[in-house]
Design a protein around this motif. Structure first.
Motif, PDB file in Angstrom:
ATOM      1  N   ALA A 136       0.848  -1.201   0.000  1.00 33.62           N
ATOM      2  CA  ALA A 136       0.000   0.000   0.000  1.00 33.62           C
ATOM      3  C   ALA A 136       0.877   1.242   0.000  1.00 33.62           C
ATOM      4  CB  ALA A 136      -0.902   0.004   1.236  1.00 33.62           C
ATOM      5  N   PRO A 137       0.370   2.349  -0.558  1.00 33.29           N
ATOM      6  CA  PRO A 137       1.127   3.598  -0.514  1.00 33.29           C
ATOM      7  C   PRO A 137       1.297   4.084   0.922  1.00 33.29           C
ATOM      8  CG  PRO A 137      -1.093   3.994  -1.343  1.00 33.29           C
ATOM      9  CD  PRO A 137      -0.919   2.514  -1.247  1.00 33.29           C
ATOM     10  N   ARG A 138       2.301   4.882   1.138  1.00 37.24           N
ATOM     11  CA  ARG A 138       2.652   5.310   2.490  1.00 37.24           C
ATOM     12  C   ARG A 138       1.490   5.984   3.219  1.00 37.24           C
ATOM     13  NH1 ARG A 138       7.792   9.168   3.448  1.00 37.24           N
ATOM     14  NH2 ARG A 138       8.932   7.276   2.908  1.00 37.24           N
ATOM     15  N   TRP A 139       0.697   6.806   2.499  1.00 39.88           N
ATOM     16  CA  TRP A 139      -0.371   7.549   3.190  1.00 39.88           C
ATOM     17  C   TRP A 139      -1.422   6.614   3.776  1.00 39.88           C
ATOM     18  CZ3 TRP A 139      -5.469   7.387   1.533  1.00 39.88           C
ATOM     19  CH2 TRP A 139      -5.712   6.955   0.223  1.00 39.88           C
ATOM     20  N   GLN A 140      -1.624   5.454   3.165  1.00 37.48           N
ATOM     21  CA  GLN A 140      -2.600   4.513   3.710  1.00 37.48           C
ATOM     22  C   GLN A 140      -2.085   3.800   4.964  1.00 37.48           C
ATOM     23  OE1 GLN A 140      -4.462   1.809   0.971  1.00 37.48           O
ATOM     24  NE2 GLN A 140      -4.716   3.392  -0.589  1.00 37.48           N
ATOM     25  N   ARG A 176     -10.629  14.415  20.756  1.00 44.27           N
ATOM     26  CA  ARG A 176      -9.883  15.578  20.280  1.00 44.27           C
ATOM     27  C   ARG A 176      -8.499  15.168  19.798  1.00 44.27           C
ATOM     28  NH1 ARG A 176     -11.470  19.961  18.094  1.00 44.27           N
ATOM     29  NH2 ARG A 176      -9.727  19.696  16.679  1.00 44.27           N
ATOM     30  N   LYS A 177      -7.896  14.229  20.525  1.00 42.87           N
ATOM     31  CA  LYS A 177      -6.556  13.761  20.162  1.00 42.87           C
ATOM     32  C   LYS A 177      -6.559  13.108  18.772  1.00 42.87           C
ATOM     33  CE  LYS A 177      -2.996  10.538  21.725  1.00 42.87           C
ATOM     34  NZ  LYS A 177      -3.090   9.143  21.451  1.00 42.87           N
ATOM     35  N   ASP A 178      -7.582  12.296  18.497  1.00 48.76           N
ATOM     36  CA  ASP A 178      -7.661  11.639  17.187  1.00 48.76           C
ATOM     37  C   ASP A 178      -7.899  12.650  16.076  1.00 48.76           C
ATOM     38  OD1 ASP A 178      -7.266   9.103  18.255  1.00 48.76           O
ATOM     39  OD2 ASP A 178      -9.404   8.790  18.618  1.00 48.76           O
ATOM     40  N   VAL A 179      -8.753  13.648  16.342  1.00 48.37           N
ATOM     41  CA  VAL A 179      -9.014  14.690  15.339  1.00 48.37           C
ATOM     42  C   VAL A 179      -7.729  15.470  15.059  1.00 48.37           C
ATOM     43  CG1 VAL A 179     -10.271  16.830  14.853  1.00 48.37           C
ATOM     44  CG2 VAL A 179     -11.463  14.871  15.873  1.00 48.37           C
ATOM     45  N   ASP A 180      -6.985  15.784  16.116  1.00 50.21           N
ATOM     46  CA  ASP A 180      -5.726  16.513  15.941  1.00 50.21           C
ATOM     47  C   ASP A 180      -4.724  15.683  15.134  1.00 50.21           C
ATOM     48  OD1 ASP A 180      -6.727  18.639  17.370  1.00 50.21           O
ATOM     49  OD2 ASP A 180      -5.705  18.138  19.244  1.00 50.21           O
ATOM     50  N   GLU A 181      -4.729  14.378  15.373  1.00 46.71           N
ATOM     51  CA  GLU A 181      -3.809  13.517  14.626  1.00 46.71           C
ATOM     52  C   GLU A 181      -4.206  13.476  13.152  1.00 46.71           C
ATOM     53  OE1 GLU A 181      -1.456   9.292  15.046  1.00 46.71           O
ATOM     54  OE2 GLU A 181      -3.227   9.623  16.288  1.00 46.71           O
ATOM     55  N   LEU A 182      -5.496  13.408  12.877  1.00 45.22           N
ATOM     56  CA  LEU A 182      -5.956  13.462  11.484  1.00 45.22           C
ATOM     57  C   LEU A 182      -5.558  14.778  10.833  1.00 45.22           C
ATOM     58  CD1 LEU A 182      -9.582  11.979  11.384  1.00 45.22           C
ATOM     59  CD2 LEU A 182      -7.651  11.289   9.954  1.00 45.22           C
ATOM     60  N   ALA A 183      -5.733  15.858  11.566  1.00 46.22           N
ATOM     61  CA  ALA A 183      -5.367  17.174  11.031  1.00 46.22           C
ATOM     62  C   ALA A 183      -3.881  17.225  10.677  1.00 46.22           C
ATOM     63  CB  ALA A 183      -5.706  18.261  12.045  1.00 46.22           C
ATOM     64  N   ALA A 184      -3.056  16.618  11.515  1.00 42.80           N
ATOM     65  CA  ALA A 184      -1.609  16.637  11.277  1.00 42.80           C
ATOM     66  C   ALA A 184      -1.210  15.805  10.055  1.00 42.80           C
ATOM     67  CB  ALA A 184      -0.886  16.117  12.519  1.00 42.80           C
ATOM     68  N   LEU A 185      -2.088  14.886   9.647  1.00 46.80           N
ATOM     69  CA  LEU A 185      -1.778  14.000   8.523  1.00 46.80           C
ATOM     70  C   LEU A 185      -2.302  14.514   7.186  1.00 46.80           C
ATOM     71  CD1 LEU A 185      -2.563  10.591  10.251  1.00 46.80           C
ATOM     72  CD2 LEU A 185      -0.298  11.429   9.588  1.00 46.80           C
ATOM     73  N   GLN A 186      -2.993  15.648   7.203  1.00 45.83           N
ATOM     74  CA  GLN A 186      -3.616  16.143   5.960  1.00 45.83           C
ATOM     75  C   GLN A 186      -2.621  16.290   4.816  1.00 45.83           C
ATOM     76  OE1 GLN A 186      -6.794  19.366   6.549  1.00 45.83           O
ATOM     77  NE2 GLN A 186      -5.726  19.348   8.499  1.00 45.83           N
ATOM     78  N   ALA A 187      -1.406  16.677   5.143  1.00 46.41           N
ATOM     79  CA  ALA A 187      -0.412  16.948   4.093  1.00 46.41           C
ATOM     80  C   ALA A 187      -0.044  15.707   3.280  1.00 46.41           C
ATOM     81  CB  ALA A 187       0.849  17.552   4.707  1.00 46.41           C
ATOM     82  N   VAL A 188      -0.201  14.518   3.875  1.00 45.66           N
ATOM     83  CA  VAL A 188       0.199  13.298   3.152  1.00 45.66           C
ATOM     84  C   VAL A 188      -0.991  12.655   2.445  1.00 45.66           C
ATOM     85  CG1 VAL A 188       2.051  12.871   4.802  1.00 45.66           C
ATOM     86  CG2 VAL A 188      -0.131  11.679   5.093  1.00 45.66           C
ATOM     87  N   LEU A 189      -2.206  13.161   2.671  1.00 46.06           N
ATOM     88  CA  LEU A 189      -3.404  12.534   2.102  1.00 46.06           C
ATOM     89  C   LEU A 189      -3.678  13.028   0.691  1.00 46.06           C
ATOM     90  CD1 LEU A 189      -5.804  12.792   5.191  1.00 46.06           C
ATOM     91  CD2 LEU A 189      -4.374  10.853   4.489  1.00 46.06           C
ATOM     92  N   PRO A 190      -4.342  12.216  -0.124  1.00 44.34           N
ATOM     93  CA  PRO A 190      -4.731  12.689  -1.459  1.00 44.34           C
ATOM     94  C   PRO A 190      -5.725  13.847  -1.340  1.00 44.34           C
ATOM     95  CG  PRO A 190      -5.782  10.572  -0.963  1.00 44.34           C
ATOM     96  CD  PRO A 190      -4.794  10.825   0.131  1.00 44.34           C
ATOM     97  N   LYS A 191      -5.750  14.676  -2.349  1.00 43.16           N
ATOM     98  CA  LYS A 191      -6.566  15.893  -2.315  1.00 43.16           C
ATOM     99  C   LYS A 191      -8.044  15.600  -2.049  1.00 43.16           C
ATOM    100  CE  LYS A 191      -7.299  20.014  -5.149  1.00 43.16           C
ATOM    101  NZ  LYS A 191      -6.996  20.677  -6.445  1.00 43.16           N
ATOM    102  N   TRP A 192      -8.557  14.531  -2.644  1.00 44.61           N
ATOM    103  CA  TRP A 192      -9.992  14.223  -2.510  1.00 44.61           C
ATOM    104  C   TRP A 192     -10.379  13.915  -1.062  1.00 44.61           C
ATOM    105  CZ3 TRP A 192     -11.447   9.549  -0.536  1.00 44.61           C
ATOM    106  CH2 TRP A 192     -10.559   8.463  -0.655  1.00 44.61           C
ATOM    107  N   MET A 193      -9.416  13.503  -0.264  1.00 42.96           N
ATOM    108  CA  MET A 193      -9.677  13.245   1.146  1.00 42.96           C
ATOM    109  C   MET A 193      -9.273  14.430   2.015  1.00 42.96           C
ATOM    110  SD  MET A 193      -8.353  10.101   3.620  1.00 42.96           S
ATOM    111  CE  MET A 193      -8.659   8.844   2.390  1.00 42.96           C
ATOM    112  N   ALA A 194      -8.139  15.031   1.702  1.00 43.13           N
ATOM    113  CA  ALA A 194      -7.601  16.111   2.538  1.00 43.13           C
ATOM    114  C   ALA A 194      -8.504  17.341   2.557  1.00 43.13           C
ATOM    115  CB  ALA A 194      -6.208  16.497   2.050  1.00 43.13           C
ATOM    116  N   GLU A 195      -9.080  17.726   1.403  1.00 48.28           N
ATOM    117  CA  GLU A 195      -9.858  18.968   1.344  1.00 48.28           C
ATOM    118  C   GLU A 195     -11.149  18.902   2.165  1.00 48.28           C
ATOM    119  OE1 GLU A 195     -10.281  20.174  -2.724  1.00 48.28           O
ATOM    120  OE2 GLU A 195      -8.246  21.026  -2.757  1.00 48.28           O
ATOM    121  N   PRO A 196     -11.982  17.860   2.008  1.00 45.13           N
ATOM    122  CA  PRO A 196     -13.186  17.811   2.869  1.00 45.13           C
ATOM    123  C   PRO A 196     -12.838  17.638   4.345  1.00 45.13           C
ATOM    124  CG  PRO A 196     -13.024  15.838   1.491  1.00 45.13           C
ATOM    125  CD  PRO A 196     -12.002  16.801   0.990  1.00 45.13           C
TER     126      PRO A 196
END
Length: 204
Positions: A136-140, A176-196
């Motif tokens: 799998a690609p790294r972002w997954q 809140r911790k999980d949401v913050d972790e997701l926010a920190a990962l936005q840069a590695v996610l594909p655009k279709w997932m990161a933007e929403p």
């Protein structure tokens, strides 16, 4: 050249070694060179696998079956996957379908057992049960053992059409911790997932 006593006793010595190891410990010929030369050890391992005293998980890797009062069983899959990830230096995680199921985003159950890995594709054998490892690609594989990673893999599996619905269903349930972790990962996610994801986190 090996004499008959050496050839006969080597499998038994290997089994003694195997039975002293914790459940789901992977064994390779190179781990057993204190018992005999590599060629002899490799032949003994093959012989033990043919007689079902050891399980040949994949090429060159063996584990001992576990004795229970109901007979022999394969080692714990969860423990085995963790041990193999350490052995190979790979990240191995549950697939997106399992992640979506765990999060309540689907009721589908996988027919095959599949894990995602940072390594190459492999087919593992735990007795009659087969387990497929898919590269799998790294972002997954981000946040491999955290809830944020489970969310990423679930949404990846569901695809772009389901991203909005999935985020609306999942985000309110996260800490809140999980949401913050997701926010920190936005840069590695594909655009279709990161933007929403970014829009929702901004208004959280």
């Amino acid at each position: 050249m090996e004499n008959a006593d050496t050839m006969n006793s080597l499998p038994e010595r290997i089994m003694e070694y195997a039975e002293a190891t914790p459940e789901a410990t992977p064994m390779q010929a190179d781990d057993l060179l204190h018992l005999g030369d590599r060629a002899a050890v490799a032949r003994a391992l093959s012989r033990l696998a043919r007689s079902k005293r050891l399980l040949r998980i994949c090429r060159g890797v063996y584990m001992r079956p576990i004795q229970t009062r109901f007979g022999l069983r394969a080692p714990s899959l969860e423990q085995a996957i963790t041990a193999l990830g350490s052995l190979w230096g790979e990240t191995i995680v549950s697939n997106g379908g399992d992640a979506a199921n765990w999060l309540g985003l689907t009721t589908q159950n996988a027919v095959r057992t599949v894990y995602l890995t940072s390594g190459p594709d492999r087919l593992l054998h735990f007795g009659a049960h087969q387990v497929r490892l898919l590269h799998a690609p790294r972002w997954q594989l981000a946040a491999a053992h955290g809830t944020a990673g489970t969310v990423i893999r679930a949404i990846s599996w569901l695809g772009p059409r389901e991203v909005e619905r999935s985020l609306d269903a999942v985000l309110p349930k996260l800490s809140r911790k999980d949401v913050d972790e997701l926010a920190a990962l936005q840069a590695v996610l594909p655009k279709w997932m990161a933007e929403p994801l970014s829009r929702r986190i901004a208004h959280a």
